[in-house]
Write an enzyme that holds these catalytic residues in place. Structure first.
Site, mmCIF file in Angstrom:
data_model
loop_
_atom_site.group_PDB
_atom_site.id
_atom_site.type_symbol
_atom_site.label_atom_id
_atom_site.label_comp_id
_atom_site.label_asym_id
_atom_site.label_seq_id
_atom_site.Cartn_x
_atom_site.Cartn_y
_atom_site.Cartn_z
ATOM 1 N N ASP A 115 0.823 -1.214 0.000
ATOM 2 C CA ASP A 115 0.000 0.000 0.000
ATOM 3 C C ASP A 115 0.857 1.264 0.000
ATOM 4 O OD1 ASP A 115 -2.462 1.352 0.102
ATOM 5 O OD2 ASP A 115 -3.252 -0.045 1.594
ATOM 6 N N ASP B 273 -10.756 1.507 -3.745
ATOM 7 C CA ASP B 273 -11.293 1.113 -2.441
ATOM 8 C C ASP B 273 -12.807 1.006 -2.497
ATOM 9 O OD1 ASP B 273 -9.042 0.702 -0.990
ATOM 10 O OD2 ASP B 273 -9.098 2.590 0.117
HETATM 11 C C1 GLA Z 1 -5.850 1.436 2.143
HETATM 12 C C2 GLA Z 1 -6.255 0.341 1.186
HETATM 13 C C3 GLA Z 1 -7.312 -0.522 1.809
HETATM 14 C C4 GLA Z 1 -6.794 -1.093 3.108
HETATM 15 C C5 GLA Z 1 -6.340 0.027 4.014
HETATM 16 C C6 GLA Z 1 -5.668 -0.500 5.253
HETATM 17 O O1 GLA Z 1 -6.886 2.336 2.335
HETATM 18 O O2 GLA Z 1 -6.670 0.875 -0.032
HETATM 19 O O3 GLA Z 1 -7.697 -1.553 0.937
HETATM 20 O O4 GLA Z 1 -5.723 -1.973 2.835
HETATM 21 O O5 GLA Z 1 -5.423 0.888 3.358
HETATM 22 O O6 GLA Z 1 -5.299 0.510 6.099
#
Ligand code: GLA
Length: 694
Positions: free
Chosen positions: A441, A498
């Site tokens: 991430d 997301d």
């Molecule tokens: C980001 C990612 C999510 C999740 C969160 C965890 O927002 O896009 O899918 O993994 O981090 O903190």
């Protein structure tokens, strides 16, 4: 004296010509020219006239337009000497190296001891042209701007299409009409970003998804790009792509642009999409196990967030496996004292409060269910509230008083100590456990753009991949904030968004397919009550939208009713039964006559098989469905067409369109020119149609 060079494949020719010692310009780029075409004549034919109010000769729109040659638009390069004096190079031909499918041109500027090189390669299978520029200097220079080799844009085009977006709303398409002056996009966030996907489509008059001429561009770099689409006063048009300006912070002797991917298509935007999809899948992405099918994912983020509890995670894993999941991904919350998003990033050691016996009990349980195990990291980031920040405050990038993003700072990835630290911590987790997947991430923008940061991230990923070749990596950045062919040289999947809202996902996937093949595009079935949009969407729609790409689940499976579990299991089984041919299929966006229907056709490599996903995204203006025209079929061949999910017809579909009750045999000609009559359907539902050549 005129020099000419050309590159061609079965579809397109790219011809460059240079007068005397000058930098060359692209004088032709379009449908393949006949073999006997005389390129010198072409170069002369390309000359524009001169009239009143113009210079006595037209400056070339070269592959790197030079300010010193009275070029009336944006130059291709801006440099300063080490002491800050502007450099105004004037390049002269040095040498050309031509091979069958590549061309390298070198030019010298004696007075400033500069060498400019342009490299072009054409891939005859994917029809992709890859172009890079390079500048080398005898003494360190400051780089402000270096465009990858500049391409002309057609004058028979009304507008350009580029891409913007936001968190949970990636890949929004913008059409901007051409007019005098420029469309200038510059991404100064330091990562590819939701806001500025580095892609451009230039459709010629009348081009649609399925028809007409179009040109496609993508800049393969994760540190933020600059794009210029400029119309000069004389009507000519140029396309420049490069790293965002001034993101090199130190003088150096050599700079290279990232690769610019470009192609001409003679069958609409889909021609560009198919080139991008195939080239990315077959030439760029390296899968650790290319022969293994893409496993169905389960990701626990929206089920538990930071609330990790071993018995509960085991129960969730049990249910996910029963639904058909094949890989379990443990998301954020397993390390440090990470109970929420305010703390612990960088403390990459297992949280013994949540996992008293380490990760093994969970991993063994997951393996026992026949699933592989993946884990979340956000390597480039650090919370001020973390042990590592307390020990090494100097490792963070940017000033003390900077604005935080999700309560976190970025680490300075150019520091060798930071790279070593991250390599050691991530390696320790990977070596101690059987883990074959990382969700990587990058949840905030940088405090300022910096090319060294991107190079540092690339180097770390490359080093980890060399050490753990079996581990697959997913590129995530709050969803689709780091998607580009540069990161995909070193990762194998993107977390597209997301948003697990199937309606939003349908549109995001549809647009992203211009660049991304199915195998790299993650798509998960989210909770009934969507956490990011508040919408409640039927499991059928949620399951089919996920089944359009690399399928997964991301809800708490304990929320599923028996009916929902049954639908999801069935759709997942359908996906598994079809994933092998779909992994190599082309995703073709259909020209839906009804704007409320977002439809695509996935056509197998052999052309023998296809599936159409027709998502009803909104209530239609007219009362009955419009015919849906398919594409790229053989007109004279008969296809057996069947509705996969005819049971989903609602009671309000009262008539008897033939497809509602049985399969049909129809010619490609009919399917492409009249189109399929689908049953009436509620919005937020999807029709799925399979077709097979008879
Ligand atoms: C980001 C990612 C999510 C999740 C969160 C965890 O927002 O896009 O899918 O993994 O981090 O903190």
């Amino acid at each position: 004296m005129i020099q000419t060079w050309s590159l061609q494949d079965g579809r397109q020719s790219l011809v460059l010509a240079a007068e005397r010692e000058h930098l060359p310009e692209v004088i032709y780029w379009g449908p393949r020219l006949p073999d006997g075409e005389d390129l010198d004549v072409l170069a002369r034919a390309h000359q524009m006239d001169v009239t009143g109010g113009m210079l006595d000769q037209n400056p070339e729109l070269s592959i790197c337009p030079e300010a010193t040659r009275t070029f009336p638009g944006q130059p291709g390069m801006i440099l300063r000497a080490g002491d800050g004096t502007p450099l105004l190079p004037k390049f002269c031909f040095e040498k050309a190296t031509k091979e069958e499918n590549s061309l390298t041109l070198s030019y010298r500027d004696q007075s400033n001891t500069l060498t400019y090189r342009a490299h072009f390669a054409i891939n005859p299978t994917s029809h992709m042209i890859t172009a890079r520029a390079e500048i080398e200097s005898g003494a360190p220079v400051h780089l402000h701007w270096l465009s990858a080799p500049v391409f002309p844009a057609p004058q028979n085009s009304d507008d350009v299409i580029d891409f913007s977006g936001r968190w949970c709303g990636e890949f929004q398409m913008n059409r901007t009409p051409w007019s005098a002056g420029m469309r200038y996009r510059e991404n100064r966030t330091g990562r590819t970003g939701h806001e500025h996907f580095p892609g451009l489509i230039v459709p010629c008059h009348g081009a649609t998804n399925t028809r007409g001429h179009a040109y496609g561009f993508h800049y393969g770099w994760s540190g933020g790009h600059r794009m210029i689409a400029e119309e000069l006063p004389d009507g000519r048009r140029q396309i420049q792509f490069g790293d965002a300006a001034r993101i090199e912070h130190t003088p150096q002797c050599k700079f290279t642009s990232a690769p610019l991917y470009a192609m001409f298509s003679d069958d609409g935007i889909n021609g560009c999409a198919v080139s991008f999809q195939r080239h990315l899948r077959d030439e760029i992405v390296q899968f650790p196990h290319p022969d293994q099918p893409r496993p169905v994912h389960y990701n626990c983020w929206e089920a538990v967030y930071f609330n990790h509890n071993l018995p509960e995670l085991k129960e969730i894993a049990d249910r996910a496996a029963t639904l058909g999941a094949e890989r379990f991904v443990l998301d954020d919350g397993w390390f440090g004292n990470r109970d929420d998003d305010t703390r612990a990033l960088s403390d990459w050691e297992v949280d013994r409060r949540k996992y008293p016996d380490g990760l093994d009990p969970l991993i063994e349980h997951v393996h026992g269910l026949g699933m592989s195990f993946g884990i979340w990291f956000e390597p480039e980031m650090i919370n001020p509230d973390s042990d590592i920040h307390r020990a090494h405050p100097d490792w963070a990038l940017g000033g003390e008083d900077q604005i935080l993003g999700r309560q976190q700072k970025a680490l300075n990835m150019a520091l060798p100590d930071v790279q070593d630290f991250l390599f050691d911590r991530i390696s320790a987790v990977l070596s101690a456990h059987e883990i074959d997947y990382i969700k990587w991430d990058h949840n905030r923008v940088l405090p300022m753009p910096d090319a060294a940061q991107t190079r540092g991230s690339y180097a770390l990923i490359d080093r980890l991949r060399a050490a753990f070749a079996h581990v697959e990596i997913e590129s995530c950045a709050s969803g689709g904030g780091r998607i580009d062919f540069g990161i995909l040289e070193r990762t194998q999947r993107v977390w597209l968004s997301d948003s697990n809202d199937a309606l939003e996902r349908l549109r995001i996937q549809h647009n992203a397919a211009i660049f991304l093949p199915s195998v790299v595009t993650g798509s998960h079935v989210g909770p009934r009550h969507c956490h990011t949009s508040g919408r409640v969407i039927d499991i059928r729609m949620r399951a089919w939208v996920a089944a359009q790409r690399h399928m997964g689940f991301e809800m708490d499976p304990r929320e599923l009713t028996d009916d929902e579990a049954e639908v999801l299991t069935r759709t997942t089984k359908w996906w598994k039964d079809n994933r092998n041919w779909m992994a190599r299929a082309d995703i073709l966006r259909l020209d839906s006559a009804d704007p409320s229907v977002i439809a695509e056709q996935q056509l197998s490599e052999t052309g023998d098989h296809f599936v159409v996903f027709a998502g009803v995204a909104d209530t239609s203006r007219q009362i009955a469905p419009r015919p849906l025209r398919l594409t790229r079929l053989s007109p004279d061949v008969m296809y057996r067409v069947d509705l996969v999910n005819r049971d989903d017809a609602p009671a309000l579909s009262r008539g008897a369109p033939a497809l509602k009750s049985s399969p049909l045999e129809l010619s490609g000609q009919y399917l492409m020119n009249h189109g399929l009559m689908l049953p009436w359907q509620f919005p937020l539902h999807m029709w799925v149609i399979e077709g097979t050549k008879i």
